[in-house]
Design a protein around this motif. Structure first.
Motif, PDB file in Angstrom:
ATOM      1  N   ARG A 144       7.778  14.343  -4.873  1.00 45.55           N
ATOM      2  CA  ARG A 144       8.497  13.784  -6.020  1.00 45.55           C
ATOM      3  C   ARG A 144       8.966  12.352  -5.736  1.00 45.55           C
ATOM      4  O   ARG A 144       9.006  11.510  -6.611  1.00 45.55           O
ATOM      5  CB  ARG A 144       9.683  14.698  -6.355  1.00 45.55           C
ATOM      6  N   SER A 145       9.325  12.051  -4.493  1.00 40.71           N
ATOM      7  CA  SER A 145       9.823  10.715  -4.148  1.00 40.71           C
ATOM      8  C   SER A 145       8.765   9.633  -4.372  1.00 40.71           C
ATOM      9  O   SER A 145       9.111   8.480  -4.631  1.00 40.71           O
ATOM     10  CB  SER A 145      10.330  10.675  -2.707  1.00 40.71           C
ATOM     11  N   VAL A 146       7.496   9.993  -4.320  1.00 40.15           N
ATOM     12  CA  VAL A 146       6.430   9.019  -4.587  1.00 40.15           C
ATOM     13  C   VAL A 146       6.477   8.590  -6.051  1.00 40.15           C
ATOM     14  O   VAL A 146       6.410   7.401  -6.364  1.00 40.15           O
ATOM     15  CB  VAL A 146       5.038   9.602  -4.222  1.00 40.15           C
ATOM     16  N   TYR A 147       6.619   9.544  -6.949  1.00 36.83           N
ATOM     17  CA  TYR A 147       6.723   9.244  -8.375  1.00 36.83           C
ATOM     18  C   TYR A 147       7.948   8.376  -8.657  1.00 36.83           C
ATOM     19  O   TYR A 147       7.889   7.417  -9.422  1.00 36.83           O
ATOM     20  CB  TYR A 147       6.822  10.534  -9.194  1.00 36.83           C
ATOM     21  N   GLU A 148       9.069   8.742  -8.030  1.00 39.72           N
ATOM     22  CA  GLU A 148      10.317   8.000  -8.243  1.00 39.72           C
ATOM     23  C   GLU A 148      10.201   6.565  -7.728  1.00 39.72           C
ATOM     24  O   GLU A 148      10.655   5.620  -8.378  1.00 39.72           O
ATOM     25  CB  GLU A 148      11.472   8.727  -7.555  1.00 39.72           C
ATOM     26  N   PHE A 149       9.600   6.397  -6.567  1.00 39.03           N
ATOM     27  CA  PHE A 149       9.417   5.062  -5.999  1.00 39.03           C
ATOM     28  C   PHE A 149       8.568   4.190  -6.927  1.00 39.03           C
ATOM     29  O   PHE A 149       8.910   3.042  -7.215  1.00 39.03           O
ATOM     30  CB  PHE A 149       8.764   5.145  -4.617  1.00 39.03           C
ATOM     31  N   ILE A 150       7.489   4.739  -7.415  1.00 37.92           N
ATOM     32  CA  ILE A 150       6.592   3.980  -8.300  1.00 37.92           C
ATOM     33  C   ILE A 150       7.312   3.609  -9.590  1.00 37.92           C
ATOM     34  O   ILE A 150       7.245   2.463 -10.039  1.00 37.92           O
ATOM     35  CB  ILE A 150       5.296   4.781  -8.560  1.00 37.92           C
ATOM     36  N   LYS A 151       7.997   4.559 -10.172  1.00 28.90           N
ATOM     37  CA  LYS A 151       8.707   4.284 -11.427  1.00 28.90           C
ATOM     38  C   LYS A 151       9.752   3.186 -11.239  1.00 28.90           C
ATOM     39  O   LYS A 151       9.862   2.266 -12.049  1.00 28.90           O
ATOM     40  CB  LYS A 151       9.364   5.561 -11.942  1.00 28.90           C
ATOM     41  N   LYS A 152      10.498   3.261 -10.157  1.00 32.19           N
ATOM     42  CA  LYS A 152      11.563   2.297  -9.884  1.00 32.19           C
ATOM     43  C   LYS A 152      11.017   0.902  -9.574  1.00 32.19           C
ATOM     44  O   LYS A 152      11.643  -0.103  -9.886  1.00 32.19           O
ATOM     45  CB  LYS A 152      12.392   2.802  -8.707  1.00 32.19           C
ATOM     46  N   ASN A 153       9.824   0.823  -8.991  1.00 35.00           N
ATOM     47  CA  ASN A 153       9.293  -0.452  -8.495  1.00 35.00           C
ATOM     48  C   ASN A 153       8.014  -0.907  -9.184  1.00 35.00           C
ATOM     49  O   ASN A 153       7.311  -1.771  -8.674  1.00 35.00           O
ATOM     50  CB  ASN A 153       9.053  -0.346  -6.988  1.00 35.00           C
ATOM     51  N   GLU A 154       7.747  -0.383 -10.349  1.00 28.39           N
ATOM     52  CA  GLU A 154       6.485  -0.680 -11.030  1.00 28.39           C
ATOM     53  C   GLU A 154       6.278  -2.173 -11.274  1.00 28.39           C
ATOM     54  O   GLU A 154       5.167  -2.694 -11.093  1.00 28.39           O
ATOM     55  CB  GLU A 154       6.398   0.094 -12.347  1.00 28.39           C
ATOM     56  N   GLN A 155       7.313  -2.895 -11.661  1.00 24.66           N
ATOM     57  CA  GLN A 155       7.154  -4.333 -11.928  1.00 24.66           C
ATOM     58  C   GLN A 155       6.764  -5.093 -10.670  1.00 24.66           C
ATOM     59  O   GLN A 155       5.896  -5.972 -10.714  1.00 24.66           O
ATOM     60  CB  GLN A 155       8.434  -4.920 -12.520  1.00 24.66           C
ATOM     61  N   ILE A 156       7.392  -4.777  -9.561  1.00 25.08           N
ATOM     62  CA  ILE A 156       7.054  -5.445  -8.297  1.00 25.08           C
ATOM     63  C   ILE A 156       5.632  -5.092  -7.891  1.00 25.08           C
ATOM     64  O   ILE A 156       4.854  -5.965  -7.485  1.00 25.08           O
ATOM     65  CB  ILE A 156       8.055  -5.047  -7.181  1.00 25.08           C
ATOM     66  N   LEU A 157       5.273  -3.819  -8.010  1.00 27.32           N
ATOM     67  CA  LEU A 157       3.920  -3.385  -7.649  1.00 27.32           C
ATOM     68  C   LEU A 157       2.865  -4.102  -8.492  1.00 27.32           C
ATOM     69  O   LEU A 157       1.831  -4.518  -7.975  1.00 27.32           O
ATOM     70  CB  LEU A 157       3.788  -1.869  -7.809  1.00 27.32           C
ATOM     71  N   ASP A 158       3.135  -4.238  -9.766  1.00 25.20           N
ATOM     72  CA  ASP A 158       2.176  -4.895 -10.656  1.00 25.20           C
ATOM     73  C   ASP A 158       2.030  -6.382 -10.373  1.00 25.20           C
ATOM     74  O   ASP A 158       1.003  -6.975 -10.690  1.00 25.20           O
ATOM     75  CB  ASP A 158       2.594  -4.717 -12.123  1.00 25.20           C
ATOM     76  N   ALA A 159       3.035  -6.980  -9.767  1.00 24.06           N
ATOM     77  CA  ALA A 159       3.052  -8.438  -9.570  1.00 24.06           C
ATOM     78  C   ALA A 159       2.241  -8.903  -8.353  1.00 24.06           C
ATOM     79  O   ALA A 159       1.955 -10.093  -8.247  1.00 24.06           O
ATOM     80  CB  ALA A 159       4.492  -8.923  -9.444  1.00 24.06           C
ATOM     81  N   ILE A 160       1.893  -7.979  -7.475  1.00 18.26           N
ATOM     82  CA  ILE A 160       1.183  -8.381  -6.256  1.00 18.26           C
ATOM     83  C   ILE A 160      -0.001  -7.450  -6.006  1.00 18.26           C
ATOM     84  O   ILE A 160      -0.084  -6.367  -6.593  1.00 18.26           O
ATOM     85  CB  ILE A 160       2.126  -8.365  -5.028  1.00 18.26           C
ATOM     86  N   PRO A 161      -0.928  -7.855  -5.138  1.00 18.84           N
ATOM     87  CA  PRO A 161      -2.023  -6.936  -4.781  1.00 18.84           C
ATOM     88  C   PRO A 161      -1.443  -5.630  -4.230  1.00 18.84           C
ATOM     89  O   PRO A 161      -0.472  -5.636  -3.463  1.00 18.84           O
ATOM     90  CB  PRO A 161      -2.786  -7.707  -3.709  1.00 18.84           C
ATOM     91  N   ASN A 162      -2.036  -4.531  -4.646  1.00 15.13           N
ATOM     92  CA  ASN A 162      -1.503  -3.228  -4.263  1.00 15.13           C
ATOM     93  C   ASN A 162      -2.619  -2.204  -4.144  1.00 15.13           C
ATOM     94  O   ASN A 162      -3.730  -2.419  -4.630  1.00 15.13           O
ATOM     95  CB  ASN A 162      -0.461  -2.770  -5.280  1.00 15.13           C
ATOM     96  N   ILE A 173       0.870  -1.173   0.000  1.00 12.54           N
ATOM     97  CA  ILE A 173       0.000   0.000   0.000  1.00 12.54           C
ATOM     98  C   ILE A 173       0.909   1.226   0.000  1.00 12.54           C
ATOM     99  O   ILE A 173       1.877   1.275   0.749  1.00 12.54           O
ATOM    100  CB  ILE A 173      -0.884   0.040   1.267  1.00 12.54           C
ATOM    101  N   ILE A 174       0.562   2.199  -0.815  1.00 14.97           N
ATOM    102  CA  ILE A 174       1.293   3.467  -0.826  1.00 14.97           C
ATOM    103  C   ILE A 174       0.308   4.567  -0.446  1.00 14.97           C
ATOM    104  O   ILE A 174      -0.762   4.679  -1.040  1.00 14.97           O
ATOM    105  CB  ILE A 174       1.898   3.774  -2.207  1.00 14.97           C
ATOM    106  N   GLY A 175       0.685   5.354   0.542  1.00 14.55           N
ATOM    107  CA  GLY A 175      -0.120   6.510   0.951  1.00 14.55           C
ATOM    108  C   GLY A 175       0.701   7.769   0.819  1.00 14.55           C
ATOM    109  O   GLY A 175       1.857   7.801   1.228  1.00 14.55           O
TER     110      GLY A 175
END
Length: 175
Positions: A65-83, A53-55
């Motif tokens: 800005r760090s939220v955008y960077e985190f998502i961009k860097k970890n998009e594959q992991i985020l897509d692979a599991i419930p989020n 979960i990201i809040g």
């Protein structure tokens, strides 16, 4: 039982309060939950979690800005599991802007990223004028004046619907 990671970005601490409430609700359902600031996420192995979960809070119309960077860097992991993703902002104090499909900040955010969270929520934030620095207090008062919100420099008003936060926490346990 799931291991759930809650990553948060907060400006004045209210998003952290919401995340702490989510953690409490999740743990009451016999799941494990860990809170991690977006600033400390580099020290966390995201692959160890069943759900993420990201809040993130809004300040002056934008997520950090760090939220955008985190998502961009970890998009594959985020897509692979419930989020899930949730935004905390004061415009959500208005009923007509309190849902993911009607909140202008969340709608703009989703257009700016390629990741599409599976679950979304919007929570109204908190005004704490005495706690703000002088410049922030003036800016927020001006924004509140323009949007017919509270402007009393001594006001501390929590607009968060805590029942909605609890329901979101229960929903996270079910996904």
């Amino acid at each position: 039982m799931s291991d759930i990671l809650i990553i948060y970005s907060t400006t004045d601490g209210h998003t952290l309060e919401i995340c702490q409430r989510l953690k409490q609700k999740i743990e009451q359902q016999h799941h494990q939950a860990r809170l991690v600031s977006i600033d400390d996420e580099k020290n966390v192995d995201l692959n160890l979690y069943d759900k993420i979960i990201i809040g993130a809070s809004i300040r002056y119309g934008k997520h950090n800005r760090s939220v955008y960077e985190f998502i961009k860097k970890n998009e594959q992991i985020l897509d692979a599991i419930p989020n899930a993703f949730f935004s905390v902002n004061l415009v959500a104090r208005k009923p007509e802007k309190s849902q993911p499909e009607t909140n202008p900040y969340l709608k703009t955010f989703l257009k700016q990223i390629s990741w599409q969270p599976r679950e979304l929520a919007v929570f109204a934030g908190k005004i704490d004028y005495p706690r703000y620095r002088f410049r922030d207090r003036l800016m927020i008062q001006m924004i509140m004046w323009m949007t017919k919100g509270p402007t009393d420099p001594e006001a501390v008003i929590d607009f968060t619907d805590w029942k909605q936060v609890d329901e979101f926490g229960l929903h996270i346990c079910e996904i």
